[in-house]
Design a protein around this motif. Structure first.
Motif, PDB file in Angstrom:
ATOM      1  N   GLN A  30     -74.981  -7.730  12.771  1.00 46.76           N
ATOM      2  CA  GLN A  30     -75.099  -8.335  11.441  1.00 46.76           C
ATOM      3  C   GLN A  30     -74.753  -9.815  11.446  1.00 46.76           C
ATOM      4  O   GLN A  30     -75.335 -10.594  10.687  1.00 46.76           O
ATOM      5  N   GLY A  31     -73.815 -10.218  12.267  1.00 47.29           N
ATOM      6  CA  GLY A  31     -73.391 -11.608  12.274  1.00 47.29           C
ATOM      7  C   GLY A  31     -74.117 -12.492  13.257  1.00 47.29           C
ATOM      8  O   GLY A  31     -73.864 -13.703  13.315  1.00 47.29           O
ATOM      9  N   LYS A  32     -75.038 -11.930  14.052  1.00 48.78           N
ATOM     10  CA  LYS A  32     -75.763 -12.717  15.041  1.00 48.78           C
ATOM     11  C   LYS A  32     -77.043 -13.294  14.449  1.00 48.78           C
ATOM     12  O   LYS A  32     -77.770 -12.592  13.745  1.00 48.78           O
ATOM     13  N   PRO A  33     -77.367 -14.536  14.760  1.00 50.59           N
ATOM     14  CA  PRO A  33     -78.658 -15.074  14.331  1.00 50.59           C
ATOM     15  C   PRO A  33     -79.815 -14.357  15.025  1.00 50.59           C
ATOM     16  O   PRO A  33     -80.897 -14.211  14.470  1.00 50.59           O
ATOM     17  N   SER A  34     -79.586 -13.915  16.252  1.00 53.26           N
ATOM     18  CA  SER A  34     -80.523 -13.072  16.983  1.00 53.26           C
ATOM     19  C   SER A  34     -79.784 -12.499  18.178  1.00 53.26           C
ATOM     20  O   SER A  34     -78.712 -12.981  18.552  1.00 53.26           O
ATOM     21  N   PHE A  35     -80.373 -11.486  18.787  1.00 51.77           N
ATOM     22  CA  PHE A  35     -79.729 -10.845  19.930  1.00 51.77           C
ATOM     23  C   PHE A  35     -79.610 -11.796  21.115  1.00 51.77           C
ATOM     24  O   PHE A  35     -78.734 -11.640  21.960  1.00 51.77           O
ATOM     25  N   VAL A  36     -80.488 -12.814  21.178  1.00 57.86           N
ATOM     26  CA  VAL A  36     -80.514 -13.696  22.342  1.00 57.86           C
ATOM     27  C   VAL A  36     -79.746 -14.992  22.117  1.00 57.86           C
ATOM     28  O   VAL A  36     -79.176 -15.550  23.056  1.00 57.86           O
ATOM     29  N   SER A  37     -79.675 -15.475  20.879  1.00 61.82           N
ATOM     30  CA  SER A  37     -79.199 -16.842  20.653  1.00 61.82           C
ATOM     31  C   SER A  37     -77.742 -16.946  20.236  1.00 61.82           C
ATOM     32  O   SER A  37     -77.251 -18.071  20.043  1.00 61.82           O
ATOM     33  N   TYR A  38     -77.023 -15.824  20.102  1.00 61.64           N
ATOM     34  CA  TYR A  38     -75.648 -15.939  19.599  1.00 61.64           C
ATOM     35  C   TYR A  38     -74.769 -16.837  20.466  1.00 61.64           C
ATOM     36  O   TYR A  38     -73.915 -17.565  19.939  1.00 61.64           O
ATOM     37  N   PRO A  39     -74.943 -16.878  21.830  1.00 59.06           N
ATOM     38  CA  PRO A  39     -74.054 -17.758  22.607  1.00 59.06           C
ATOM     39  C   PRO A  39     -74.324 -19.243  22.392  1.00 59.06           C
ATOM     40  O   PRO A  39     -73.538 -20.077  22.833  1.00 59.06           O
ATOM     41  N   LEU A  40     -75.437 -19.564  21.726  1.00 58.89           N
ATOM     42  CA  LEU A  40     -75.839 -20.960  21.571  1.00 58.89           C
ATOM     43  C   LEU A  40     -75.356 -21.566  20.263  1.00 58.89           C
ATOM     44  O   LEU A  40     -75.606 -22.744  19.999  1.00 58.89           O
TER      45      LEU A  40
END
Length: 354
Positions: free
Chosen positions: A62-72
């Motif tokens: 829910q809090g991630k902008p996407s599954f791939v981009s959260y570390p960015l």
């Protein structure tokens, strides 16, 4: 012995959260207000998963902008014109491009896990992005003063920390999302890109003990976004022999949406190792129809003809909303599908005398 069943990760975000994200971006909601909206959505997601009978839950990303981009998140040395991922229906997603080093994660998965565990009464798994996916942000023409070798070293360190801190924070398991595996064969049919992805991911996985790797899994699918996929036309038989070379203890495989699942299962049986548990996808998140428990049962029984039941598990093919703005599936449908997976897996276990 029951057959374990787990979600993959993402659940469609409620409108209240999507509105809060929009308001925050427009400057009409402060950080505390956005954090409260995320926490409410996480709590509601976990409660709904538990109500559906899920023995293991996630925060639904829910809090991630996407599954791939959260570390960015929060990284300023990025340009918007990175690698483009085309989907079958014609839409695309574009990754950012790194412009300077050193590379560090801007957010870590353990923070999402800690927030989720406050609301859960059952074990919580944590999805992380595979380092091979993040390797695509490094530009083909390089970065002055920051060679690719230095970037890969920084990436491997950061990816290890993302997994290790999640395990240390109490994750039941950690799942690496590796949807770029099948896509790589579309981009490079020779298999060279896939081989480099496997080698990179194993650099990270090999830093963990054999016991730790029993709690580390890899998820693969042909991508799922806005009711479309990016690599369903790539033959699974070309991916799976390489996939099972990854030194992970769990594998979560898209299967429900596969046109010839029996053929795929035969390849899985041939190439998976005795120390690898295989979670087969029995729910298609892109199909708007909710599967019946009996359909799920039959899919599990088919898998049990190829995979020993003590190494068998079930899952959804993919997350239901890997990118935060994907509302092609409703939350209600997603939770109904989860309930069907749980019930159907239990029916199969009974049929198998477990």
């Amino acid at each position: 012995m029951a057959i374990p069943t787990e979600p993959i990760g993402s659940i469609p975000r409620p409108k209240t959260l999507l509105d809060a994200v929009t308001d925050h971006a427009a400057g009409n909601l402060d950080d505390a207000g956005l954090a409260a909206a995320v926490d409410d959505a996480v709590a509601d997601t976990i409660q709904a998963l538990q109500a559906a009978g899920s023995p293991v839950v996630t925060d639904g990303e829910q809090g991630k902008p996407s599954f791939v981009s959260y570390p960015l998140q929060g990284i300023t040395a990025l340009a918007p014109d990175g690698a483009v991922i085309p989907f079958a229906d014609g839409h695309t997603r574009t990754l950012p491009r790194l412009t300077a080093g050193p590379f560090r994660y801007g957010a870590n998965a353990a923070d999402y896990l800690t927030a989720a565990r406050k609301h859960a009464t059952v074990p919580v798994k944590q999805a992380v992005i595979a380092p091979s996916a993040l390797s695509l942000i490094y530009p083909a023409d390089g970065i002055d003063g920051y060679p690719r070798e230095a970037f890969i070293a920084d990436l491997v360190d950061a990816a290890e920390a993302d997994i290790r801190t999640s395990l240390d924070a109490g994750a039941d398991s950690v799942q690496l999302d590796f949807t770029e595996g099948r896509l790589s064969l579309k981009l490079d049919p020779s298999g060279g890109l896939l081989a480099s992805f496997v080698a990179l991911n194993n650099q990270v996985l090999d830093r963990f003990t054999a016991q730790e790797r029993t709690r580390i899994g890899v998820h693969t699918c042909p991508g799922g976004d806005q009711d479309s996929a990016h690599s369903l036309d790539v033959d699974y038989a070309d991916l799976l022999p390489h996939l099972f070379q990854l030194n992970a203890g769990r594998f979560y495989l898209q299967l429900a949406s596969e046109p010839d699942p029996e053929r795929v299962l035969s390849v899985v049986a041939q190439h998976s190792r005795d120390d690898q548990r295989v979670f087969v996808g029995v729910i298609d998140p892109i199909d708007p129809r909710v599967e019946t428990p009996e359909e799920v049962r039959d899919r599990v029984l088919a898998a049990a003809r190829h995979i020993p039941v003590d190494r068998l598990g079930t899952c959804d093919d993919c997350g239901f909303s890997p990118f935060a703005d994907d509302v092609s599936t409703s939350r209600e449908v997603a939770f109904a599908k989860v309930a069907a997976r749980v019930q159907g897996t239990a029916l199969a276990a009974q049929e198998l005398g477990l």
